[in-house]
Structure formats: structure tokens, C-alpha cells
Design a protein around this motif. Structure first.
Motif, PDB file in Angstrom:
ATOM      1  N   ALA A  41       0.830  -1.208   0.000  1.00 50.71           N
ATOM      2  CA  ALA A  41       0.000   0.000   0.000  1.00 50.71           C
ATOM      3  C   ALA A  41       0.864   1.257   0.000  1.00 50.71           C
ATOM      4  CB  ALA A  41      -0.925  -0.004   1.219  1.00 50.71           C
ATOM      5  N   VAL A  42       1.934   1.233   0.799  1.00 51.81           N
ATOM      6  CA  VAL A  42       2.837   2.387   0.869  1.00 51.81           C
ATOM      7  C   VAL A  42       3.527   2.617  -0.469  1.00 51.81           C
ATOM      8  CG1 VAL A  42       4.956   3.253   1.922  1.00 51.81           C
ATOM      9  CG2 VAL A  42       3.202   2.210   3.357  1.00 51.81           C
ATOM     10  N   VAL A  43       3.971   1.533  -1.096  1.00 53.19           N
ATOM     11  CA  VAL A  43       4.640   1.663  -2.393  1.00 53.19           C
ATOM     12  C   VAL A  43       3.691   2.289  -3.415  1.00 53.19           C
ATOM     13  CG1 VAL A  43       5.601   0.366  -4.332  1.00 53.19           C
ATOM     14  CG2 VAL A  43       6.278  -0.207  -1.996  1.00 53.19           C
ATOM     15  N   GLU A  44       2.437   1.816  -3.452  1.00 57.40           N
ATOM     16  CA  GLU A  44       1.469   2.411  -4.378  1.00 57.40           C
ATOM     17  C   GLU A  44       1.258   3.894  -4.070  1.00 57.40           C
ATOM     18  OE1 GLU A  44      -1.481  -1.121  -5.975  1.00 57.40           O
ATOM     19  OE2 GLU A  44      -2.246   0.355  -4.545  1.00 57.40           O
ATOM     20  N   LYS A  53      -3.777  -2.369  -3.828  1.00 60.81           N
ATOM     21  CA  LYS A  53      -3.144  -2.616  -2.533  1.00 60.81           C
ATOM     22  C   LYS A  53      -3.497  -1.525  -1.530  1.00 60.81           C
ATOM     23  CE  LYS A  53      -0.939  -6.243  -4.062  1.00 60.81           C
ATOM     24  NZ  LYS A  53      -1.334  -6.181  -5.486  1.00 60.81           N
ATOM     25  N   LEU A  54      -3.516  -0.274  -1.974  1.00 56.79           N
ATOM     26  CA  LEU A  54      -3.912   0.816  -1.094  1.00 56.79           C
ATOM     27  C   LEU A  54      -5.380   0.682  -0.721  1.00 56.79           C
ATOM     28  CD1 LEU A  54      -3.203   3.470   0.325  1.00 56.79           C
ATOM     29  CD2 LEU A  54      -3.794   4.677  -1.788  1.00 56.79           C
ATOM     30  N   SER A  55      -6.208   0.271  -1.674  1.00 58.39           N
ATOM     31  CA  SER A  55      -7.639   0.092  -1.413  1.00 58.39           C
ATOM     32  C   SER A  55      -7.870  -0.972  -0.351  1.00 58.39           C
ATOM     33  CB  SER A  55      -8.368  -0.294  -2.701  1.00 58.39           C
ATOM     34  OG  SER A  55      -8.221   0.701  -3.694  1.00 58.39           O
ATOM     35  N   VAL A  56      -7.135  -2.088  -0.443  1.00 56.72           N
ATOM     36  CA  VAL A  56      -7.292  -3.176   0.533  1.00 56.72           C
ATOM     37  C   VAL A  56      -6.899  -2.704   1.928  1.00 56.72           C
ATOM     38  CG1 VAL A  56      -6.379  -5.420   1.252  1.00 56.72           C
ATOM     39  CG2 VAL A  56      -7.035  -5.039  -1.127  1.00 56.72           C
ATOM     40  N   TRP A  57      -5.780  -1.981   2.025  1.00 58.16           N
ATOM     41  CA  TRP A  57      -5.354  -1.508   3.343  1.00 58.16           C
ATOM     42  C   TRP A  57      -6.388  -0.534   3.928  1.00 58.16           C
ATOM     43  CZ3 TRP A  57      -4.329   2.799   6.204  1.00 58.16           C
ATOM     44  CH2 TRP A  57      -3.648   2.595   7.407  1.00 58.16           C
ATOM     45  N   LEU A  58      -6.903   0.361   3.111  1.00 59.40           N
ATOM     46  CA  LEU A  58      -7.907   1.310   3.598  1.00 59.40           C
ATOM     47  C   LEU A  58      -9.198   0.602   4.004  1.00 59.40           C
ATOM     48  CD1 LEU A  58      -7.417   4.236   1.061  1.00 59.40           C
ATOM     49  CD2 LEU A  58      -6.895   4.287   3.507  1.00 59.40           C
ATOM     50  N   LEU A  59      -9.596  -0.423   3.257  1.00 60.26           N
ATOM     51  CA  LEU A  59     -10.778  -1.202   3.627  1.00 60.26           C
ATOM     52  C   LEU A  59     -10.560  -1.881   4.974  1.00 60.26           C
ATOM     53  CD1 LEU A  59     -11.743  -2.861   0.218  1.00 60.26           C
ATOM     54  CD2 LEU A  59     -13.146  -1.240   1.512  1.00 60.26           C
ATOM     55  N   THR A  60      -9.377  -2.450   5.167  1.00 60.65           N
ATOM     56  CA  THR A  60      -9.062  -3.112   6.431  1.00 60.65           C
ATOM     57  C   THR A  60      -9.074  -2.129   7.586  1.00 60.65           C
ATOM     58  OG1 THR A  60      -7.728  -4.819   5.345  1.00 60.65           O
ATOM     59  CG2 THR A  60      -7.282  -4.403   7.668  1.00 60.65           C
ATOM     60  N   PHE A  61      -8.373  -1.016   7.415  1.00 61.53           N
ATOM     61  CA  PHE A  61      -8.264  -0.034   8.493  1.00 61.53           C
ATOM     62  C   PHE A  61      -9.627   0.569   8.830  1.00 61.53           C
ATOM     63  CE2 PHE A  61      -7.331   4.247  10.148  1.00 61.53           C
ATOM     64  CZ  PHE A  61      -6.528   3.894  11.230  1.00 61.53           C
ATOM     65  N   ARG A 109      10.255  -6.926   1.690  1.00 61.61           N
ATOM     66  CA  ARG A 109       9.079  -7.023   0.824  1.00 61.61           C
ATOM     67  C   ARG A 109       7.843  -7.527   1.576  1.00 61.61           C
ATOM     68  NH1 ARG A 109      10.059  -6.206  -4.325  1.00 61.61           N
ATOM     69  NH2 ARG A 109       8.106  -7.222  -4.948  1.00 61.61           N
ATOM     70  N   GLY A 110       7.715  -7.084   2.827  1.00 57.48           N
ATOM     71  CA  GLY A 110       6.531  -7.458   3.594  1.00 57.48           C
ATOM     72  C   GLY A 110       6.711  -7.127   5.058  1.00 57.48           C
ATOM     73  N   LEU A 331       2.621   4.625  12.973  1.00 55.81           N
ATOM     74  CA  LEU A 331       2.094   4.408  11.630  1.00 55.81           C
ATOM     75  C   LEU A 331       2.620   5.457  10.661  1.00 55.81           C
ATOM     76  CD1 LEU A 331       0.229   2.790   9.793  1.00 55.81           C
ATOM     77  CD2 LEU A 331      -1.670   4.247  10.541  1.00 55.81           C
ATOM     78  N   ILE A 332       2.659   6.705  11.095  1.00 59.38           N
ATOM     79  CA  ILE A 332       3.214   7.772  10.257  1.00 59.38           C
ATOM     80  C   ILE A 332       4.686   7.494   9.967  1.00 59.38           C
ATOM     81  CG2 ILE A 332       3.851  10.224  10.222  1.00 59.38           C
ATOM     82  CD1 ILE A 332       1.279  10.744  11.849  1.00 59.38           C
ATOM     83  N   GLY A 333       5.421   7.061  10.998  1.00 63.54           N
ATOM     84  CA  GLY A 333       6.830   6.725  10.808  1.00 63.54           C
ATOM     85  C   GLY A 333       7.017   5.594   9.812  1.00 63.54           C
ATOM     86  N   MET A 334       6.135   4.591   9.873  1.00 67.17           N
ATOM     87  CA  MET A 334       6.228   3.466   8.935  1.00 67.17           C
ATOM     88  C   MET A 334       6.033   3.925   7.497  1.00 67.17           C
ATOM     89  SD  MET A 334       4.147   0.534  11.045  1.00 67.17           S
ATOM     90  CE  MET A 334       4.649   0.093  12.715  1.00 67.17           C
ATOM     91  N   TRP A 335       5.049   4.777   7.272  1.00 62.01           N
ATOM     92  CA  TRP A 335       4.803   5.287   5.918  1.00 62.01           C
ATOM     93  C   TRP A 335       5.989   6.120   5.431  1.00 62.01           C
ATOM     94  CZ3 TRP A 335       0.499   4.988   2.524  1.00 62.01           C
ATOM     95  CH2 TRP A 335      -0.545   4.162   2.970  1.00 62.01           C
ATOM     96  N   MET A 336       6.557   6.950   6.328  1.00 63.93           N
ATOM     97  CA  MET A 336       7.678   7.794   5.925  1.00 63.93           C
ATOM     98  C   MET A 336       8.940   6.953   5.688  1.00 63.93           C
ATOM     99  SD  MET A 336       6.438  10.777   5.707  1.00 63.93           S
ATOM    100  CE  MET A 336       7.981  11.648   5.469  1.00 63.93           C
ATOM    101  N   GLY A 337       9.252   6.057   6.619  1.00 62.70           N
ATOM    102  CA  GLY A 337      10.444   5.232   6.470  1.00 62.70           C
ATOM    103  C   GLY A 337      10.378   4.354   5.236  1.00 62.70           C
ATOM    104  N   ALA A 338       9.210   3.771   4.988  1.00 59.57           N
ATOM    105  CA  ALA A 338       9.041   2.922   3.811  1.00 59.57           C
ATOM    106  C   ALA A 338       9.169   3.736   2.534  1.00 59.57           C
ATOM    107  CB  ALA A 338       7.689   2.226   3.862  1.00 59.57           C
ATOM    108  N   GLY A 339       8.586   4.920   2.524  1.00 65.11           N
ATOM    109  CA  GLY A 339       8.660   5.757   1.335  1.00 65.11           C
ATOM    110  C   GLY A 339      10.080   6.176   1.004  1.00 65.11           C
TER     111      GLY A 339
END
Length: 358
Positions: A41-44, A53-61, A109-110, A331-339
């Protein structure tokens, strides 16, 4: 037979373990079928693709937030005693841990849950990475890396209670939290229009989120039906991974509980889902560089998860859905670090310079 009778007959530990196994089974099945993965989701997101992938994560959250906040509003759930809210937390740990975890999940990769799910499908890369993740998490918890974790944790702390509750800090009610969940659901619905519609994207994404809510509700229900002290908890993979490692290696294994059943349940649920979808396949490493990258990434994730107070699911969904401050920072850190690491490992193509006309 109600939970009180089950507690008296079999004991709270056994009831929690069976419940963890059932909920893990559901989580593993739905997450495998939907391809739920924060890394993807982050990569997308950072590549401005905004697809499946982003849609699935948003649906889950969004499903987790809506279900949990609804249960709280109806009086069927109280998360005020959860460790993500009640105990002292670390803002420095959440931010730094989130960055490290995000970087690590790009390299492997996961995230932790995805590694377990892929391991059940025959992915040997994920299996090795998951083992390294568990060893590092245990080392950060009470081993050689524990002093470093404590130093970083103590840099910036926050008291438990309202200071860790985002809704309380902002003067908002749980009804507002429910509305916020609906807004996230609308965002998910919008992004689903930009991708190919798959039934399992919807069923699996929402089912994964509801599994997270079910874990909170089940452990709370057991605690209410027990005469003993039972700590409520949700789904996470860092603590249980370290616990299972010690269960295999230590002479005196930890007592059984919700975490005891969770990991085997997720593994079996994912295995069954992959068998159903004809996706069982042995996969290994292509070269030495890939192996080194996976191992380093798993170390980052294991240490980062213990700093952040949870993995991509434990902090990102389980903690985020109850609006724990440290979980949202992680969560914000995860998105930033992954990006950042994704951009470093896969930089955008450089366009050719425009030739000047004579």
C-alpha cells in the motif's frame, strides 16, 4: 455455554488460546486472499498509483475503526485498560521505531504479518526473514539490544490515560471516532473505483479489519467473564513472535494465552487460503545480495517493532483503530520510512535533458 462457564471449566488461558487460534485463522485466511500488505500500500501511495493494494489496506483499516468504535459506543467494549492507552508510552520510540520498521518492510518485501502469511504459502525468503525478525524482537525485548531500546524509549515519553488517547486529547467522542472511520471507508471506496474490482479485495479487506476488531472484543469479553485479572489485547505479531521463539528455545516457556493460538491460527488460515486459490509454491532467494537485504530488513523490523510498541498490524491497525497516540505516530513513521527507502532502492527514472537548439 457462556464465557464464564468456559473460564471455570477450562481456565482463562485455554479459552484465550482457542479464541486466538480461531481469530488468527480468520485473519490469516482473509489477509491471504485479499493480499493485505502495508508495504504494498505504501509503495502504491508513494508512486502515486492509488490502486488495489492501497484500497485493501484502507478497507481493512476503516473496517477495524468502524467496528471497534461501534462496539465502544454500544457499550460492548472498553479499551481504556489496553496497554496502548493505559500505560506510559514513548513518543521517541514510536517515531524512530516506525521509521525503522517501515524501512525494514521495504527491504524484506513485507511486514511481520505478511511474512508469516507468505511463509505458510511456501515462501522460504519470508520464513527466514520471519525467524530473524523474531530473534531481533526478543533481543530488543530482554536481550542484547534491550539497553539500546530503553535508551531510545526514554528520550521522549508520555503518561498513560488521556495523554495517549487522541480522541480524549482533542475533546472528541467515540461517536466522532466512528465518523472518522466512515470517512476512511469513503476514501477506500473512492480508490477502489481506480482499480480492477475483485470480490476478495472487498471480502478479504473488510474481513481482515473485522478480525482485528474481533480480537479486542473477545479478549475484553473474557476479562469481563473472569474472576481473575485478564489483560485485554488485540492482534499484533512482534510480541507473539518473540514469545513463540522462547517457547521453542527456553526451558521454561511462557504461559499460554491469546498469543499462543494467534500465530498458528494465522499460519493455518493462510495455508488453507493459498491451497484454495492454488497459490502454494516453494520460493527461495535468487542471489546473495537479496538474502543480505532480507536479513538486514528483518533486523530493522524486529527492533523497530519493539520500539514502536507493535508491528504494521499491532500499531498500524490494532492500535490505530483505538486512536492511541503512539500507534498513530508509529504508523506515520512506517509510511515515511518505507517511502524513503523505497525511493532509495527504486529511484524514479531520470528524464533525458532537453537539447538546446542552436
Amino acid at each position: 455455554m457462556n464465557l464464564t462457564a468456559l473460564n471455570e471449566t477450562y481456565g482463562e488461558s485455554a479459552v484465550l488460546a482457542v479464541g486466538g487460534w480461531v481469530i488468527g485463522l480468520l485473519f490469516g485466511f482473509f489477509a491471504q486472499r485479499s493480499k493485505f500488505c502495508l508495504r504494498a500500500a505504501v509503495v502504491e501511495f508513494w508512486h502515486h498509483q492509488f490502486g488495489e493494494k492501497l484500497s485493501v489496506w484502507l478497507l481493512t483499516f476503516s473496517a477495524a475503526v468502524i467496528a471497534i468504535q461501534s462496539l465502544i459506543v454500544l457499550g460492548d467494549l472498553d479499551v481504556s485498560t489496553a496497554r496502548q492507552l493505559a500505560t506510559r508510552g514513548s513518543l521517541s520510540g514510536a517515531l524512530i521505531g516506525g521509521l525503522l520498521f517501515g524501512a525494514g518492510m521495504i527491504m524484506t518485501r513485507g511486514c511481520a504479518s505478511r511474512l508469516l502469511i507468505l511463509s505458510a504459502n511456501g515462501n522460504l525468503r519470508a520464513l527466514l526473514s520471519g525467524l530473524v525478525f523474531a530473534v531481533t524482537a526478543q533481543s530488543a525485548l530482554s536481550g542484547a539490544l534491550s539497553p539500546l531500546r530503553q535508551e531510545i524509549t526514554n528520550l521522549w515519553t508520555v503518561e498513560g490515560g488521556s495523554s495517549r488517547d487522541l480522541l480524549a486529547m482533542l475533546g472528541l467522542s467515540h461517536t466522532t471516532g466512528l465518523v472518522i472511520g466512515c470517512v476512511w471507508l469513503l476514501a477506500a471506496l473512492y480508490f477502489t473505483t481506480r482499480t480492477t474490482q475483485r470480490a476478495w479485495m472487498w471480502i478479504g479487506g473488510i474481513g481482515t479489519g473485522l478480525s482485528v476488531a474481533m480480537a479486542w472484543w473477545f479478549s475484553y469479553s473474557v476479562s469481563k467473564a473472569s474472576f481473575e485479572v485478564v489483560h485485554i489485547q488485540g492482534i499484533t505479531f512482534s510480541g507473539p513472535s518473540a514469545e513463540w521463539l522462547m517457547r521453542v528455545l527456553a526451558p521454561n516457556p511462557p504461559a499460554i494465552g491469546f498469543d499462543f493460538g494467534l500465530l498458528p491460527g494465522v499460519f493455518l488460515g493462510s495455508f488453507f487460503a493459498a491451497w484454495l486459490g492454488k497459490e502454494l509454491k516453494l520460493e527461495g532467494f535468487k542471489d546473495g545480495y537479496a538474502m543480505r537485504r532480507y536479513i538486514v530488513g528483518a533486523i530493522f523490523m524486529g527492533f523497530g517493532a519493539m520500539l514502536a510498541g507493535g508491528c504494521a498490524v499491532g500499531a498500524g491497525v490494532t492500535g490505530g483503530a483505538i486512536f492511541a497516540l503512539t500507534a498513530w505516530l508509529a504508523l506515520i513513521g512506517m509510511w515515511m520510512g518505507a517511502g524513503l527507502v523505497d525511493r532509495w532502492m527504486d529511484p524514479p527514472p531520470v528524464s533525458a535533458p532537453t537539447l538546446m537548439q542552436p
